[in-house]
Design an enzyme around this catalytic site. Structure first.
Site, short mmCIF file in Angstrom:
data_model
loop_
_atom_site.label_atom_id
_atom_site.label_comp_id
_atom_site.label_asym_id
_atom_site.label_seq_id
_atom_site.Cartn_x
_atom_site.Cartn_y
_atom_site.Cartn_z
N ASN A 47 26.87 3.70 -10.31
CA ASN A 47 25.37 3.38 -10.23
C ASN A 47 25.27 2.73 -9.27
O ASN A 47 23.57 3.16 -8.85
CB ASN A 47 25.77 1.95 -11.90
CG ASN A 47 25.78 0.95 -10.73
OD1 ASN A 47 26.44 0.68 -10.10
ND2 ASN A 47 25.74 -0.36 -12.12
N GLY A 86 26.70 0.46 -3.76
CA GLY A 86 27.59 1.69 -3.34
C GLY A 86 26.70 2.21 -2.66
O GLY A 86 25.29 2.76 -2.93
N VAL A 126 29.55 1.70 -15.75
CA VAL A 126 30.59 1.57 -16.54
C VAL A 126 30.03 0.54 -17.37
O VAL A 126 31.32 0.58 -18.42
CB VAL A 126 31.57 1.42 -15.72
CG1 VAL A 126 31.91 2.59 -14.35
CG2 VAL A 126 31.46 0.15 -14.95
N GLY A 165 39.40 1.36 -23.20
CA GLY A 165 38.65 1.59 -24.69
C GLY A 165 39.33 3.99 -24.06
O GLY A 165 39.74 4.46 -25.07
N TYR A 196 32.39 -13.91 -9.66
CA TYR A 196 33.16 -13.26 -9.28
C TYR A 196 34.90 -13.26 -9.90
O TYR A 196 35.50 -12.61 -10.12
CB TYR A 196 33.46 -13.28 -7.98
CG TYR A 196 34.00 -11.85 -7.35
CD1 TYR A 196 33.77 -10.73 -7.22
CD2 TYR A 196 34.92 -11.88 -5.90
CE1 TYR A 196 34.47 -9.31 -7.11
CE2 TYR A 196 36.19 -10.60 -5.56
CZ TYR A 196 35.55 -9.96 -5.97
OH TYR A 196 36.61 -8.19 -4.73
N TYR A 200 45.33 -5.26 -23.62
CA TYR A 200 45.31 -3.54 -24.13
C TYR A 200 47.15 -2.73 -23.84
O TYR A 200 47.61 -1.71 -24.60
CB TYR A 200 44.43 -2.87 -23.07
CG TYR A 200 43.21 -3.06 -24.11
CD1 TYR A 200 42.87 -1.21 -24.16
CD2 TYR A 200 42.67 -3.88 -23.94
CE1 TYR A 200 42.00 -1.26 -25.31
CE2 TYR A 200 41.15 -3.64 -24.93
CZ TYR A 200 40.98 -1.91 -25.43
OH TYR A 200 39.61 -2.37 -26.48
N THR A 211 40.47 -6.75 3.05
CA THR A 211 40.52 -5.89 3.00
C THR A 211 39.24 -4.88 4.38
O THR A 211 37.77 -5.31 4.05
CB THR A 211 40.81 -4.59 2.03
OG1 THR A 211 41.84 -4.93 1.83
CG2 THR A 211 41.26 -3.07 3.03
N ARG A 221 30.87 -10.65 4.08
CA ARG A 221 32.44 -10.46 4.88
C ARG A 221 32.27 -10.73 6.06
O ARG A 221 31.69 -10.27 6.74
CB ARG A 221 33.24 -9.03 4.43
CG ARG A 221 33.43 -9.53 2.66
CD ARG A 221 34.35 -8.39 2.11
NE ARG A 221 32.91 -7.09 2.10
CZ ARG A 221 33.83 -5.71 1.30
NH1 ARG A 221 34.66 -6.42 0.52
NH2 ARG A 221 32.38 -5.09 1.33
#
Length: 332
Positions: free
Chosen positions: A37, A41, A62, A107, A150, A164, A180, A191
């Site tokens: 979205n 990003g 999402v 799902g 978070y 699930y 990372t 970060r």
């Protein structure tokens, strides 16, 4: 046209890790369906893939219903704010992508009979009382502190994924990602590594929160991606740590960045934010045994590559601010 390629959906595809995963699966000749979205990003991370016939992009949240036509073999759920800057600015969205978002992905996986791998994090361990951190350690997390949005989102992700798996029989994998770094990190996302390099490039003093004795363990992105790919294709449904166990204090790391960049600036110290973990070091015994994986790129080489990327940024990008006032989150 059916090319026989495996089809993989990657959420958070325009982010730092998501974009590197897109590159890897394109290289491995998958059909990659990227979804983002763009709240954190950036399209520039994946724009080089748009010309490819085995790549497609969905500008979609999402947390809303996901529809992907056709068959689907794998889903990688990497959509989530991942830096303190982001999840302190957008706490509700952080919780939603770790609950509604993963629910939608699971799902979809159930309907498509796809294997799903979720991006968990070392933050599920909180400020650990066990060192180094093993997968059977349950953590020391403050659910109502500023970092709780978070930490708890990731912990819930793990819980619903395992539910699930056990209740619906969905094939699931859980990767616990430790610190990372590498190209495509946002320079000012809060970060420690991009913060230090950004300050050095701008001629600013390097800011260490706390006394600098807290530790981190940095894994280069290519090593992480290799670990994720191996986990995806493994038979392990339990969480697996993927990270570099080479531990370093923040003060030592600041000195490494000063040496790398050649800056003449000094290190300054400020109070430590609430619930900031004092130690981070993965125990990767399980990854070594089950995946035959361990990091190959040492910090000196990884930092060299990362610094070259940051040096290539424009002046506008170098001075673009994602600033948040961490003073609000200091222990008094």
């Amino acid at each position: 046209m059916n090319t026989g390629r495996k089809r993989i959906l990657i959420t958070g595809a325009a982010g730092f890790l998501g974009s590197h995963l897109c590159d890897r699966f394109i290289k491995d000749d998958y059909h990659v369906i990227a979804m983002d979205n763009l709240i954190t990003g950036r399209l520039k991370n994946i724009e080089h893939l748009f010309r490819l016939e085995n790549f497609e992009f969905y500008h979609h949240d999402v947390c809303k219903f996901i529809h992907v036509p056709g068959n689907l073999d794998y889903i990688l759920h990497f959509a989530s704010p991942a830096s303190p800057i982001d999840y302190l600015k957008i706490p509700i969205q952080t919780l939603k992508v770790g609950s509604l978002g993963i629910h939608n992905c699971l799902g979809l996986a159930r309907v498509k009979h796809a294997r799903v791998l979720i991006a968990s994090t070392s933050e599920i361990y909180g400020d650990p009382t066990v060192h180094p951190q093993t997968e059977d350690y349950w953590g020391n997390v403050n659910p109502v502190g500023p970092r709780g949005v978070y930490d708890e989102a990731k912990r819930f992700q793990e819980a619903i994924t395992m539910a699930y798996h056990t209740f619906h029989g969905v094939e699931t994998r859980i990767v616990r990602i430790f610190n990372t770094y590498g190209p495509r990190m946002r320079l000012n996302d809060g970060r420690v590594l991009p913060a230090f390099i950004g300050q050095a490039l701008r001629g600013e003093d390097l800011t260490v929160f706390g006394d600098g004795s807290q530790t981190r363990s940095f894994c280069y992105v290519d090593d992480l991606v290799e670990g994720i790919v191996r986990l995806l294709h493994s038979n392990c449904a339990d969480p697996v740590n993927i990270g570099n166990p080479d531990e370093i204090t923040i003060s030592q790391f600041a000195e490494e960045i000063i040496k790398l960049t050649g800056t003449t600036q000094k290190v300054i110290y400020k109070d430590l934010p609430v619930d900031d973990p004092k130690q981070r070091q993965p125990d990767i015994t399980k990854a070594r045994k089950l995946l035959d994986w361990e990091p190959k790129i040492d910090r000196a080489e990884g930092l060299k590559r990362t610094y070259a990327y940051f040096k290539s940024l424009t002046k506008e990008e170098l001075y673009q601010s994602d600033h948040i006032d961490f003073e609000k989150y200091i222990v008094r």
